[in-house]
Design an enzyme around this catalytic site. Structure first.
Site, PDB file in Angstrom:
ATOM      1  N   ALA A   1       1.167  -1.145   0.626  1.00 45.38           N
ATOM      2  CA  ALA A   1      -0.236  -0.022   0.148  1.00 45.38           C
ATOM      3  C   ALA A   1       0.684   1.536  -0.221  1.00 45.38           C
ATOM      4  O   ALA A   1       1.801   1.738   1.007  1.00 45.38           O
ATOM      5  CB  ALA A   1      -1.462   0.000   1.157  1.00 45.38           C
ATOM      6  N   ASP A   2       0.042   2.268  -1.066  1.00 43.82           N
ATOM      7  CA  ASP A   2       1.358   3.160  -0.493  1.00 43.82           C
ATOM      8  C   ASP A   2       0.778   4.617   0.039  1.00 43.82           C
ATOM      9  O   ASP A   2      -0.057   4.257   0.350  1.00 43.82           O
ATOM     10  CB  ASP A   2       1.360   4.084  -2.742  1.00 43.82           C
ATOM     11  CG  ASP A   2       0.244   4.309  -3.182  1.00 43.82           C
ATOM     12  OD1 ASP A   2      -0.851   4.208  -2.701  1.00 43.82           O
ATOM     13  OD2 ASP A   2       0.359   4.564  -4.002  1.00 43.82           O
ATOM     14  N   SER A   3       0.953   5.877   0.244  1.00 44.04           N
ATOM     15  CA  SER A   3       0.657   6.405   1.253  1.00 44.04           C
ATOM     16  C   SER A   3      -0.612   7.095   0.871  1.00 44.04           C
ATOM     17  O   SER A   3      -1.805   7.416   1.179  1.00 44.04           O
ATOM     18  CB  SER A   3       1.515   7.947   0.894  1.00 44.04           C
ATOM     19  OG  SER A   3       1.879   8.777  -0.415  1.00 44.04           O
TER      20      SER A   3
ATOM     21  N   ASP B   1      -2.850   4.688  -0.439  1.00 43.16           N
ATOM     22  CA  ASP B   1      -3.469   3.733  -0.569  1.00 43.16           C
ATOM     23  C   ASP B   1      -4.227   4.198   1.089  1.00 43.16           C
ATOM     24  O   ASP B   1      -5.490   3.952   1.388  1.00 43.16           O
ATOM     25  CB  ASP B   1      -3.573   1.990  -0.564  1.00 43.16           C
ATOM     26  CG  ASP B   1      -3.412   2.197  -1.965  1.00 43.16           C
ATOM     27  OD1 ASP B   1      -3.626   2.105  -2.918  1.00 43.16           O
ATOM     28  OD2 ASP B   1      -1.453   1.352  -2.402  1.00 43.16           O
ATOM     29  N   ILE B   2      -2.879   4.306   1.977  1.00 37.56           N
ATOM     30  CA  ILE B   2      -3.575   4.508   3.075  1.00 37.56           C
ATOM     31  C   ILE B   2      -5.023   5.613   4.287  1.00 37.56           C
ATOM     32  O   ILE B   2      -5.616   5.407   4.095  1.00 37.56           O
ATOM     33  CB  ILE B   2      -2.157   4.790   3.776  1.00 37.56           C
ATOM     34  CG1 ILE B   2      -1.275   3.513   3.978  1.00 37.56           C
ATOM     35  CG2 ILE B   2      -2.370   5.057   5.380  1.00 37.56           C
ATOM     36  CD1 ILE B   2       0.349   3.671   4.406  1.00 37.56           C
TER      37      ILE B   2
END
Lengths: 246, 80
Positions: free
Chosen positions: B34-36, B38-39
């Site tokens: 998960a990238d930023s 996604d978070i």
């Protein structure tokens, strides 16, 4: 049958109107936005409907974040989705830099640049969820090369470039593309005020030998708004007939 | 549904992962890729779901599903 929905800010007249009409012809349900002139916006919708298209009219001052959110919320409530956002709303007030007041400066930046941010932020959420979106920002060739008497306008229109490039990078992997269309000298209420001599002089600097039309701009926007344009991202497309100066 | 179940469902929506690949111990970056963004998307979905506000500072250091689940549970005053 295209089920997609497009919001075009400032689409009661001029280039925005031409974009709205073109997108409607392409089968988009079009959200026609106006700030002051409901009558003109209603007329645009009537034209869309007369041609067999669909749309709604939403009044919103998109330089105001609440209004921008309201515009997007209304589109989502009505149609359940927004696929395309065209940030077209803008104003111009030519003035030599040395005479631009603080108020004029802020007003131009606010209306031409902040509005694109407010509307884009408002649509991103549901575009992210759908993994699809097309954001098209209408800049100007003066945002690329500057122009006498347009320091504030050019600054805002340049600002749209950096904004778009960042959008393109941040959301590209979510299926959302962002591009800029930079019109050159387009026939409008403004150019109608030019003398034949002024108009002839301007045309000398345009390779195709005529002023542009709102429809020239609309055709480019319509292409970028299409699903087929998904591999074009973070680009600036000049629609200027090949201008040699500005 | 437990907070963990909700978090899991949201992650599946965002990342299109098989359910069994998400555990409390899953690390966002390394395990779930998960990238930023996604978070942020996950946190926004949680805010919407529970009608809460999650301050950015609170989530900055969170690396695992457990940390998020525990934070949300504490915020809601219920079990994870």
């Amino acid at each position: 049958m295209n089920e997609q929905v497009a919001i075009v800010t400032g689409s009661s007249r001029g280039i925005g109107k031409a974009i709205g009409l073109q997108l409607a012809r392409d089968g988009f349900k079009v959200v026609v936005n106006y700030k002051h002139n409901l009558e003109q916006a209603d007329q645009v919708l009537a034209e869309i409907q007369a041609a067999g298209g669909q749309g709604i009219v939403v009044g919103a001052d998109v330089s105001n974040p609440e209004d921008a959110q309201h515009l997007v919320d209304t589109a989502v409530q009505t149609y359940g989705r927004v696929d395309v956002l065209v940030n077209n709303a803008g104003i111009n007030k030519d003035q030599l830099m040395i005479r631009i007041s603080d108020e004029e400066w802020h007003q131009l930046i606010h209306t031409n640049l902040d509005s694109a941010f407010y509307c884009s932020r408002a649509v991103l959420r549901q575009m992210m969820k759908k993994r699809y979106g097309r954001i098209i920002n209408i800049s100007s060739v003066v945002g690329i090369s500057g122009n006498t008497g347009q320091a504030h306008y050019a600054a805002a229109k340049s600002g749209l470039l950096g904004f778009t490039f960042s959008l393109a990078q941040e959301y590209g992997n979510r299926g959302i593309t962002a591009n800029v269309v930079a019109p050159g000298f387009i026939q409008s209420d403004m150019t109608a005020a030019l003398s034949p001599e002024q108009s002839a002089k301007i045309q000398m600097g345009i390779a195709v030998g005529r002023l542009g039309t709102p429809e020239d701009v609309a055709a480019t926007v319509a292409f970028l708004a299409s699903p087929q344009a998904g591999y074009i991202n973070g680009q600036v497309i000049r629609v200027d007939g090949g201008m040699s100066s500005i | 549904m437990s907070v963990f179940e909700d978090v899991k469902k949201i992650i599946i929506e965002i990342k299109d992962l098989p359910e069994e690949s998400i555990t409390l111990e899953s690390r966002f970056e390394e395990d779930l890729e998960a990238d930023s963004l996604d978070i942020v998307e996950m946190l926004m979905s949680l805010e919407e779901l529970y009608d809460i506000q999650i301050p950015e500072e609170a989530t900055e250091g969170m690396k695992t599903v457990r940390e998020v689940v525990e934070y949300i549970s504490a915020l809601l005053g219920r079990d994870a």
